[in-house]
Design an enzyme around this catalytic site. Sequence first.
Site, short mmCIF file in Angstrom:
data_model
loop_
_atom_site.label_atom_id
_atom_site.label_comp_id
_atom_site.label_asym_id
_atom_site.label_seq_id
_atom_site.Cartn_x
_atom_site.Cartn_y
_atom_site.Cartn_z
CG ASP A 1 2.00 -11.42 28.76
OD1 ASP A 1 1.80 -12.26 27.86
OD2 ASP A 1 1.60 -10.25 28.70
CB SER A 2 3.39 -13.18 35.06
OG SER A 2 2.18 -13.75 35.50
CB SER A 3 1.52 -18.11 33.48
OG SER A 3 0.59 -17.62 34.42
CD GLU B 1 -1.36 -6.06 5.84
OE1 GLU B 1 -1.54 -4.87 6.15
OE2 GLU B 1 -1.01 -6.41 4.69
CB CYS C 1 -0.98 -0.04 1.18
SG CYS C 1 -2.41 1.03 0.96
CB SER D 1 -0.31 -11.65 37.73
OG SER D 1 -0.27 -12.02 36.36
N GLY D 2 -0.52 -14.97 37.50
CA GLY D 2 -1.42 -15.98 36.97
C GLY D 2 -1.92 -15.63 35.59
N GLY D 3 -1.56 -14.44 35.08
CA GLY D 3 -1.87 -14.06 33.71
C GLY D 3 -0.96 -14.78 32.74
CG HIS E 1 -3.68 -3.50 3.58
ND1 HIS E 1 -2.63 -3.06 4.35
CD2 HIS E 1 -4.31 -2.39 3.12
CE1 HIS E 1 -2.63 -1.74 4.38
NE2 HIS E 1 -3.64 -1.31 3.63
#
EC number: 6.3.5.2
Length: 525
Positions: free
Chosen positions: A239-241, A183, A86, A235-237, A181
Amino acid sequence: MTENIHKHRILILDFGSQYTQLVARRVRELGVYCELWAWDVTEAQIRDFNPSGIILSGGPESTTEENSPRAPQYVFEAGVPIFGVCYGMQTMAMQLGGHVEASNEREFGYAQVEVVNDSALVRGIEDALTADGKPLLDVWMSHGDKVTAIPSDFVTVASTESCPFAIMANEEKRFYGVQFHPEVTHTRQGMRMLERFVRDICQCEALWTPAKIIDDAVARIREQVGDDKVILGLSGGVDSSVTAMLLHRAIGKNLTCVFVDNGLLRLNEAEQVLDMFGDHFGLNIVHVPAEDRFLSALAGENDPEAKRKIIGRVFVEVFDEEALKLEDVKWLAQGTIYPDVIESAASATGKAHVIKSHHNVGGLPKEMKMGLVEPLKELFKDEVRKIGLELGLPYDMLYRHPFPGPGLGVRVLGEVKKEYCDLLRRADAIFIEELRKADLYDKVSQAFTVFLPVRSVGVMGDGRKYDWVVSLRAVETIDFMTAHWAHLPYDFLGRVSNRIINEVNGISRVVYDISGKPPATIEWE
């Protein structure tokens, strides 16, 4: 010695399109490492990165404006394949001697382009054929300007009635430009075109796979921290897990996870985190019950932004106190992911159109001289989830709906009290349980319950009572930038409402939020 999974790499120069991160994710899905940089990089930076190919993204500017962004001239002298998308095609055409004009009609949405000349980019790729056997491609357009003359050493590969140069190519230099596009999923063969460019034209191997990413991350963690001790706020989320699991695989008992129970979590969430990571996976976890401390700090506060700041401040205080109790900890681990890095860079350069503030643990005491370990900082969220599966984390945990950092602190409207949190936890658990039972949970992007600080009259038996109101919220979205409210079946909503009112003593009324984004946001606060 682990394999060099960064050996083949694509550089994506960002001209500001809302789809640019999607381009990067598509390249990663093809098993090839890529990075996203602002368009005005230096020749030295490009040389140092040593890309196998370069993609020029779309963007909101007009190449007909004098001060609009341009690709560094070195891009066209580096001797590597280039794919302009584009705006990226338009600036390539203009910089190499072609011409771009503002179009009388903005072309936005579905279009069908006809392939008129052979090109390595689209050879053998088609959605349909014309009556005389020419390939047709179903694509997604989003542009105002258009190329009106291509550089003299390029050929027209495809066109539409309103866009004479929908694809252009210089096969000798391996330069390609598309006005649509590739993608987005609306361009049906877009992934095949990207694969053709990345894998065949740039000759990149598929080295970027979950198993190899894990091996690489483990090796890099060991090289970075050696025998030192590391602390992580768990945290249990997602990313941290996943960060915890990677570090545990790399350094075992030298990792200490601090889990702060702030009293603002979902029903039984603290127990689930401790059971999974402590008992099942054997991680070293320090559990800090801090509900009273958080709730007393929040007492009397009604403003949503103030509540967020209080929750963040108290978390840092509690985490710091626990960190100071541990001996010889040299490193702090954080679950920073690649979009956080991109946002931080955009914020630093002032180039982002929309910047949200990003908070990880941060704010550690000055006397704690710690290094930073961020094993996920090259990864997008979908990659983090795939790695989590590879590491043995359960699918339901990795793919559950987003939960705000301040937790129920921003789902209880107004002042946060323990009574309100307890009622909300139970009501929300019923809503989520019913969504799963009805096979609707994975069909909506996010669903949750909000506590409204208003009392409503209800009838229970022969008596009247004034109890609290909750609102159910469910949305469907691709990118969380815009969202539609989910049209859940009436009988389903009725069942959820009946269960909440009958099973949660203290709630007398359930409403359903039918606001889209915009104008509403997804969360209420």
